[in-house]
Each structure stands twice: as structure tokens, then as C-alpha cells.
Write a protein that holds these residues in place. Structure first.
Motif, PDB file in Angstrom:
ATOM      1  N   ALA A 165     -29.548  -4.796 -28.484  1.00  0.00           N
ATOM      2  CA  ALA A 165     -31.178  -3.445 -29.298  1.00  0.00           C
ATOM      3  C   ALA A 165     -30.445  -2.233 -29.887  1.00  0.00           C
ATOM      4  CB  ALA A 165     -31.257  -2.897 -27.676  1.00  0.00           C
ATOM      5  N   GLY A 166     -29.166  -2.017 -30.255  1.00  0.00           N
ATOM      6  CA  GLY A 166     -28.303  -0.772 -31.311  1.00  0.00           C
ATOM      7  C   GLY A 166     -28.990  -1.728 -32.476  1.00  0.00           C
ATOM      8  N   ARG A 167     -28.567  -0.595 -33.491  1.00  0.00           N
ATOM      9  CA  ARG A 167     -28.806  -0.043 -34.851  1.00  0.00           C
ATOM     10  C   ARG A 167     -27.858   0.337 -36.141  1.00  0.00           C
ATOM     11  NH1 ARG A 167     -31.873  -3.339 -32.937  1.00  0.00           N
ATOM     12  NH2 ARG A 167     -34.336  -3.940 -34.021  1.00  0.00           N
ATOM     13  N   VAL A 168     -26.143   0.097 -35.369  1.00  0.00           N
ATOM     14  CA  VAL A 168     -25.051   0.413 -35.300  1.00  0.00           C
ATOM     15  C   VAL A 168     -24.583  -0.605 -36.368  1.00  0.00           C
ATOM     16  CG1 VAL A 168     -24.753   2.039 -33.880  1.00  0.00           C
ATOM     17  CG2 VAL A 168     -23.689  -0.360 -33.295  1.00  0.00           C
ATOM     18  N   PRO A 169     -23.489  -0.630 -36.936  1.00  0.00           N
ATOM     19  CA  PRO A 169     -23.255  -1.934 -37.686  1.00  0.00           C
ATOM     20  C   PRO A 169     -22.322  -2.742 -36.182  1.00  0.00           C
ATOM     21  CG  PRO A 169     -22.917   0.193 -38.862  1.00  0.00           C
ATOM     22  CD  PRO A 169     -23.345   0.248 -37.956  1.00  0.00           C
ATOM     23  N   ALA A 170     -21.902  -3.761 -37.118  1.00  0.00           N
ATOM     24  CA  ALA A 170     -21.390  -4.855 -36.268  1.00  0.00           C
ATOM     25  C   ALA A 170     -19.560  -4.419 -35.604  1.00  0.00           C
ATOM     26  CB  ALA A 170     -21.475  -5.694 -36.958  1.00  0.00           C
ATOM     27  N   ARG A 171     -19.097  -3.724 -36.899  1.00  0.00           N
ATOM     28  CA  ARG A 171     -17.710  -3.813 -36.858  1.00  0.00           C
ATOM     29  C   ARG A 171     -18.045  -2.060 -36.031  1.00  0.00           C
ATOM     30  NH1 ARG A 171     -13.143  -4.587 -35.843  1.00  0.00           N
ATOM     31  NH2 ARG A 171     -11.268  -3.577 -36.298  1.00  0.00           N
ATOM     32  N   MET A 172     -18.738  -0.744 -35.462  1.00  0.00           N
ATOM     33  CA  MET A 172     -19.048  -0.421 -34.446  1.00  0.00           C
ATOM     34  C   MET A 172     -18.993  -0.345 -33.113  1.00  0.00           C
ATOM     35  SD  MET A 172     -17.705   1.743 -36.966  1.00  0.00           S
ATOM     36  CE  MET A 172     -17.537   3.484 -35.440  1.00  0.00           C
ATOM     37  N   ASP A 173     -20.306  -1.514 -33.642  1.00  0.00           N
ATOM     38  CA  ASP A 173     -20.178  -2.621 -32.161  1.00  0.00           C
ATOM     39  C   ASP A 173     -19.301  -2.841 -31.405  1.00  0.00           C
ATOM     40  OD1 ASP A 173     -22.614  -3.297 -30.156  1.00  0.00           O
ATOM     41  OD2 ASP A 173     -21.866  -5.273 -30.939  1.00  0.00           O
ATOM     42  N   GLU A 174     -18.669  -4.203 -32.113  1.00  0.00           N
ATOM     43  CA  GLU A 174     -17.174  -3.808 -31.803  1.00  0.00           C
ATOM     44  C   GLU A 174     -15.962  -3.459 -31.371  1.00  0.00           C
ATOM     45  OE1 GLU A 174     -15.830  -6.894 -34.920  1.00  0.00           O
ATOM     46  OE2 GLU A 174     -17.461  -8.517 -34.741  1.00  0.00           O
ATOM     47  N   LEU A 175     -15.882  -1.951 -31.741  1.00  0.00           N
ATOM     48  CA  LEU A 175     -15.056  -1.553 -31.438  1.00  0.00           C
ATOM     49  C   LEU A 175     -15.294  -0.300 -29.930  1.00  0.00           C
ATOM     50  CD1 LEU A 175     -13.988   0.517 -34.720  1.00  0.00           C
ATOM     51  CD2 LEU A 175     -12.668  -0.670 -33.230  1.00  0.00           C
ATOM     52  N   ARG A 176     -17.672  -0.554 -30.273  1.00  0.00           N
ATOM     53  CA  ARG A 176     -18.215   0.477 -28.745  1.00  0.00           C
ATOM     54  C   ARG A 176     -17.496  -0.959 -27.585  1.00  0.00           C
ATOM     55  NH1 ARG A 176     -23.868   2.162 -29.085  1.00  0.00           N
ATOM     56  NH2 ARG A 176     -23.737   0.100 -29.120  1.00  0.00           N
ATOM     57  N   ALA A 177     -17.571  -2.029 -28.053  1.00  0.00           N
ATOM     58  CA  ALA A 177     -16.920  -3.143 -26.782  1.00  0.00           C
ATOM     59  C   ALA A 177     -16.237  -2.972 -26.431  1.00  0.00           C
ATOM     60  CB  ALA A 177     -17.892  -4.747 -27.716  1.00  0.00           C
ATOM     61  N   GLU A 178     -15.340  -2.942 -27.715  1.00  0.00           N
ATOM     62  CA  GLU A 178     -13.288  -2.556 -26.586  1.00  0.00           C
ATOM     63  C   GLU A 178     -13.140  -1.653 -25.683  1.00  0.00           C
ATOM     64  OE1 GLU A 178     -10.987  -3.370 -29.601  1.00  0.00           O
ATOM     65  OE2 GLU A 178     -12.053  -4.732 -30.604  1.00  0.00           O
ATOM     66  N   VAL A 179     -14.001  -0.637 -26.827  1.00  0.00           N
ATOM     67  CA  VAL A 179     -14.045   0.521 -25.455  1.00  0.00           C
ATOM     68  C   VAL A 179     -14.370   0.665 -24.251  1.00  0.00           C
ATOM     69  CG1 VAL A 179     -14.492   2.953 -25.450  1.00  0.00           C
ATOM     70  CG2 VAL A 179     -14.116   2.211 -27.313  1.00  0.00           C
TER      71      VAL A 179
ATOM     72  N   VAL B 172     -20.974  -5.100 -19.713  1.00  0.00           N
ATOM     73  CA  VAL B 172     -22.373  -5.129 -21.463  1.00  0.00           C
ATOM     74  C   VAL B 172     -23.473  -4.231 -21.173  1.00  0.00           C
ATOM     75  CG1 VAL B 172     -22.669  -6.353 -22.580  1.00  0.00           C
ATOM     76  CG2 VAL B 172     -20.491  -7.005 -21.759  1.00  0.00           C
ATOM     77  N   ASP B 173     -23.784  -4.202 -20.266  1.00  0.00           N
ATOM     78  CA  ASP B 173     -25.485  -3.765 -20.075  1.00  0.00           C
ATOM     79  C   ASP B 173     -25.446  -1.677 -20.450  1.00  0.00           C
ATOM     80  OD1 ASP B 173     -26.398  -6.887 -19.751  1.00  0.00           O
ATOM     81  OD2 ASP B 173     -26.418  -5.970 -17.328  1.00  0.00           O
ATOM     82  N   VAL B 174     -24.317  -1.816 -19.308  1.00  0.00           N
ATOM     83  CA  VAL B 174     -23.922  -0.597 -19.933  1.00  0.00           C
ATOM     84  C   VAL B 174     -24.021   0.217 -21.538  1.00  0.00           C
ATOM     85  CG1 VAL B 174     -22.468   2.047 -19.771  1.00  0.00           C
ATOM     86  CG2 VAL B 174     -23.025   0.671 -18.306  1.00  0.00           C
ATOM     87  N   ARG B 175     -23.128  -1.013 -21.623  1.00  0.00           N
ATOM     88  CA  ARG B 175     -22.723  -0.600 -23.482  1.00  0.00           C
ATOM     89  C   ARG B 175     -23.930  -0.858 -24.054  1.00  0.00           C
ATOM     90  NH1 ARG B 175     -21.675  -3.966 -27.794  1.00  0.00           N
ATOM     91  NH2 ARG B 175     -21.709  -5.858 -25.904  1.00  0.00           N
ATOM     92  N   ARG B 176     -24.842  -1.689 -24.206  1.00  0.00           N
ATOM     93  CA  ARG B 176     -26.786  -2.026 -25.050  1.00  0.00           C
ATOM     94  C   ARG B 176     -26.668  -0.644 -24.455  1.00  0.00           C
ATOM     95  NH1 ARG B 176     -26.897  -8.319 -24.779  1.00  0.00           N
ATOM     96  NH2 ARG B 176     -25.671  -9.103 -25.782  1.00  0.00           N
ATOM     97  N   SER B 177     -26.757  -0.339 -23.749  1.00  0.00           N
ATOM     98  CA  SER B 177     -27.831   0.290 -23.384  1.00  0.00           C
ATOM     99  C   SER B 177     -26.966   2.310 -24.108  1.00  0.00           C
ATOM    100  CB  SER B 177     -28.295   1.005 -22.101  1.00  0.00           C
ATOM    101  OG  SER B 177     -26.598   1.711 -21.393  1.00  0.00           O
ATOM    102  N   TRP B 178     -25.908   2.542 -24.711  1.00  0.00           N
ATOM    103  CA  TRP B 178     -26.095   3.402 -25.692  1.00  0.00           C
ATOM    104  C   TRP B 178     -27.002   3.859 -26.866  1.00  0.00           C
ATOM    105  CZ3 TRP B 178     -19.837   2.613 -26.118  1.00  0.00           C
ATOM    106  CH2 TRP B 178     -18.841   2.801 -24.398  1.00  0.00           C
TER     107      TRP B 178
END
Length: 521
Positions: free
Chosen positions: A491-505, A513-519
Motif C-alpha cells: 500500500a505504501g509509495r516509498v521506493p523499493a530499496r527503502m521498503d526492503e530496509l524497512r522490512a529488515e528492520v 509484515v502487516d504491521v510494516r505495511r501499515s506504516w
């Protein structure tokens, strides 16, 4: 200034220089502002010719299209039987110009030259379009008045593939208050510019059924001609625009100023009457020749009747008739006599063949008894053992040939794999047959197979690196596709690289994953 006034001023300017009077304030002047051509002559597709100011000069070398533009204006404004620029037809052939007289069909198909057909040897036109298929074209002129008002005149043409004359071309005449862009006109081609289709495409357009209706609107709207003399004004314009060479003042007045006298029409009618009389005389002469040719027909008919009668007499003997006749009786009896003689001969031959068959059968039984006795003597002397040995020898020969073939194939496959130490052996075949060399070859093969996947992956990486260097757009396309796939899956619109870093965090923090996508993005 109206068009007929401009034409008259051009004629007067041949003799003396005079000033053109300024029109009164209540006179509305219209000026040509924009000419649009679609598939006309050497101009393929949409061509726009802007006309600016009080005058526009068109210059260029022979064959670039100056006369083509003037002829387009003639085709738009004049009746369909008006001839095109006569002077350009005598010039050197250029683009979209052949050796013959220009006409509407050659312009729409873009005839550029006349060449000889290699199959038939006949001269054929070299076309830019419409060869073996339908084609189309259009001409439009937009006029602007002193107050900024616009008025557009349009002609559309549809040329079937089987068209051979200009009269076979289907055209539509239309006018519209305002500008009329032709870049969308191709939508109406499948319907052959039907009036309803044009009205859907241009809601304010007015389609005219005849040239008279079209000319009436044109003359009234643009102020062409006075007291209904718009047709004369356009004819004068066509004469001026034709650009024919003026050889004398007399020719100038006759061709471009004076109207054609009514006596000329009477003379033409007299000539037509004389032509009719000549045609009637030719027809009478033809009938006379027919009479002379058919005069012997009565005698020929009598000869035919006599020949038919003689043929009937001959047929009475039964040569060609199917019923019983004396001749047919003679034919049947002759045939019967020949058949009976053939039957007698056949019976004699059959008796002789039966005697010969009996003698041959007796001899065959004797020869068979002798053959069995010879076979028994051969078996008693050991012949069966020799046959068994010969059969076994043939089978062993087949097995040997098969093994030699497989051994040869194995040697060809193992020869490139022989170690350098084995290749130095005096006999390559001995090296191939040694167990030590074979074991070394097996070891090398296993090592090569184990490293094959790694070597293949290394080569693939090198190839991808070279392709990325040579085609950076492909790499950029792949990155954009990965970015699009990533954006579609979240659902987010951040770049793919930033999304991958956010997933690792999120994974390191123990978040789902659902919590990460709700950011927030």
C-alpha cells in the motif's frame, strides 16, 4: 477585394501599372489563411501550407510541388471538369509528375512516372499509393475575414482500387464556419466519408449533395462574383492560374478576358451535325459491305441442304445409325465368323498346352525325387554339422562388427580427454585401453561435471554485466519493473530499496509484515 476583382486587376496589370482601390468599410474581405492537403500528388499524409499576410510567394525548383499546390486549390474550388495547370504538364517531369496530362486520379494515387511493365511491356504508372488497394485524399482551405471570423471549405476523395477514370472517384463537398483540422479525418475513411460519419466527426459541418449547392454557399459566403457571376469569376481565376504562356494580346483577350461568343457554340453544333452525317454515311457504307458479304449465302444454303440430303442417303446403309440395317447385319456376321475361327484355334492351343503340362509335371516329380536323394546323401556325409557351424560363424561376425563400432565411438569420445602423459605414449589406442588412463579420464570428467554449474553461473554473470554496460536502458527497465511489482504488492509509495530496509528492520524488531505495511508512506 473579391476574387474576380483580383483577377481583373491581374489582367489590367499586364498593360499598365495601377493602384488597387481600397474597398469600402462595409465590404467584408476574406483571405486564404491555411491550406491542408492529405495524400495529394507527391505530398503523402497530412501537409499544411500556411498563407500569411496580404500575399504569399511559393518558390522552388521544378518538380517540388508548386503546381501541385495550385492544382489542389483548383480541385477544391472549381467544378470537377476544370483542367489543371496546363503549363506544368509541358515542363520536365519531377516528383509526382508523369509524361501525360495531370488529372484527379493521378494526383490522388501519387503518379510519379510512367515505366514499362517487365511482364507485358506496356507503359504503366509508377504510383506512391493505391497500387492494388483503395486510397483516399482530402483538400481543405480555411479563410479568415477582417473581423477574425473563419470559414473552411473541404473536399474529400475516396479512390477504389479498380478506378480507371477520374469519374470513378467518390467525393464529398462540405463547408464549416470555423477551422476544420484534418488530422482526425482518417476515422471516416472506412465509411467512405458518408455524410453522417462526417457530421459525427465535425458536428457543425455542412455536407452538400451537388456542386451547384456547394458553389452557391461558397460564392455567397466569400463574396465571389457580383450579381451571381461567381462561376465566371472562378473560371477567370482558373485561366489566370493555369499559367499558360501568353503569345499575343489577341490571345490574351480571347483566352483570359473575353467570353466565348455564342457563334462558337453554333459552330460546334454544326460540326457535331456534320459528324453525325459522317457517322450515318459510315453506317450506310457498313451495311452495304454487309450486303455484299452476305449475297452468296442463298447459294451456300442450297449446297448445305444438298450435302445434308446426301449424308442421309449414306446413313441409310447404317454406318452411323444404331438401329438394324443391312450394313449392320453384314458387320455382325463378319464378327461372328471371326469369333468362331478364333474359338477353333483356341481349342487346339488348349489341347497342346494340356499335353505339355502333363509331360512337365512328370519331369518335375522325377527331379524332386532326385533332389531328396541328394539331400539324404549330403546329410549322411556330415553336411548338417557344416551348416550349423556356418550359421554360428555368421552370428559371431555380426556381434564382432557391432562391438567394433561401439569401440570406435568410445575411442572418438575419449580421445580429447586423454591426459598429456598418456598422449605421449607411442600408441594412442594402447593409452585408451590402459586402465590407469581410463581412471584418470573418469576423474577429470567428474571434476568437470562438478564445476560445470559454477562455471556456467560465472559466464552468465559476465554476460549480464556486459549487457548492462552496453544497454543501460535494459537495466533501467528491469529496475522500473521491480519497482512497479513492489508498489503493486503493498500500500505504501516509498521506493523499493527503502521498503526492503524497512522490512529488515521489522524482522529484526520482531514485527509482522502487516504491521510494516501499515506504516505511513
Amino acid at each position: 477585394m473579391s476574387i474576380d476583382e483580383i483577377g481583373q486587376a491581374a489582367v489590367d496589370g499586364l498593360f499598365e501599372r495601377r493602384e488597387v482601390a481600397t474597398p469600402a468599410d462595409d465590404t467584408m474581405q476574406w483571405r486564404a489563411a491555411l491550406l491542408q492537403l492529405v495524400n495529394w500528388g507527391g505530398f503523402g499524409g497530412l501537409t499544411v501550407v500556411p498563407l500569411r499576410g496580404d500575399a504569399t510567394m511559393i518558390s522552388g525548383a521544378s518538380g517540388v510541388g508548386k503546381s501541385t499546390i495550385l492544382d489542389a486549390y483548383t480541385a477544391l474550388m472549381m467544378p470537377s471538369d476544370t483542367k489543371f495547370n496546363g503549363a506544368s504538364n509541358d515542363a520536365v517531369a519531377g516528383r509526382a509528375r508523369g509524361a501525360g496530362q495531370r488529372n484527379l486520379l493521378s494526383y490522388l494515387r501519387g503518379a510519379v512516372d510512367v515505366v514499362d511493365d517487365p511482364r507485358t511491356g506496356r507503359p504503366v504508372e509508377k504510383l506512391l499509393r493505391g497500387k492494388g488497394s483503395d486510397t483516399w485524399g482530402a483538400i481543405a482551405m480555411t479563410y479568415v475575414n477582417d473581423q477574425g471570423g473563419r470559414f473552411t471549405v473541404l473536399r474529400t476523395y475516396y479512390v477504389p482500387r479498380r478506378a480507371t477514370r477520374s469519374s470513378d472517384v467518390q467525393m464529398q463537398l462540405a463547408t464549416q464556419d470555423g477551422a476544420l483540422p484534418l488530422d482526425t479525418l482518417e476515422v471516416a475513411v472506412p465509411e467512405r466519408f458518408h455524410a453522417n460519419t462526417l457530421k459525427k466527426l465535425y458536428p457543425s459541418i455542412r455536407v452538400h449533395r451537388t456542386y451547384a449547392e456547394f458553389a452557391a454557399v461558397l460564392h455567397a459566403r466569400l463574396g465571389i462574383g457580383a450579381n451571381g457571376d461567381g462561376a465566371k469569376a472562378l473560371r477567370l481565376l482558373a485561366r489566370i492560374q493555369a499559367g499558360n504562356q501568353v503569345r499575343s494580346v489577341d490571345e490574351l483577350y480571347k483566352d483570359m478576358v473575353l467570353e466565348r461568343p455564342s457563334t462558337f457554340a453554333a459552330a460546334d453544333r454544326a460540326i457535331e451535325h456534320f459528324d453525325d452525317l459522317d457517322t450515318a454515311h459510315s453506317a450506310m457504307r457498313t451495311e452495304e459491305q454487309k450486303l455484299e458479304l452476305l449475297a452468296p449465302i442463298v447459294d451456300l444454303h442450297d449446297r448445305k441442304v444438298a450435302a445434308t440430303r446426301r449424308l442421309a442417303e449414306l446413313d441409310s446403309y447404317g454406318v452411323t445409325l444404331d438401329r438394324d440395317t443391312p450394313l449392320r447385319m453384314w458387320l455382325l456376321r463378319t464378327h461372328l465368323r471371326l469369333v468362331e475361327a478364333a474359338v477353333v484355334d483356341n481349342r487346339a492351343d488348349r489341347a497342346s498346352a494340356a499335353d505339355e503340362l502333363g509331360t512337365t509335371t512328370s519331369a518335375e516329380r522325377t527331379y524332386l525325387a532326385d533332389l531328396e536323394a541328394a539331400k539324404e546323401s549330403h546329410r549322411a556325409a556330415g553336411g548338417s554339422t557344416l551348416q550349423s557351424l556356418a550359421l554360428s560363424l555368421e552370428q559371431e561376425q555380426v556381434v564382432r562388427e557391432d562391438r567394433l563400432g561401439r569401440r570406435t565411438v568410445l575411442q572418438e569420445r575419449l580421445l580429447p580427454l586423454i591426459d598429456a602423459t598418456d598422449a605421449q605414449a607411442p600408441d594412442v589406442e594402447a593409452a585408451l585401453l590402459s586402465s590407469e588412463s581410463f581412471a584418470v579420464l573418469q576423474m577429470h570428467a567428474q571434476q568437470w561435471l562438478s564445476g560445470f554449474q559454477r562455471e556456467q553461473e560465472r559466464i552468465r554473470r559476465e554476460r549480464d554485466a556486459v549487457l548492462r554496460d552496453q544497454f543501460p536502458l535494459s537495466q533501467r527497465q528491469a529496475e522500473l519493473r521491480r519497482e512497479r511489482a513492489s508498489l503493486e504488492s503493498r500500500a505504501g509509495r516509498v521506493p523499493a530499496r527503502m521498503d526492503e530496509l524497512r522490512a529488515e528492520v521489522a524482522r529484526a524488531s520482531g514485527l509482522g509484515v502487516d504491521v510494516r505495511r501499515s506504516w505511513p508512506s
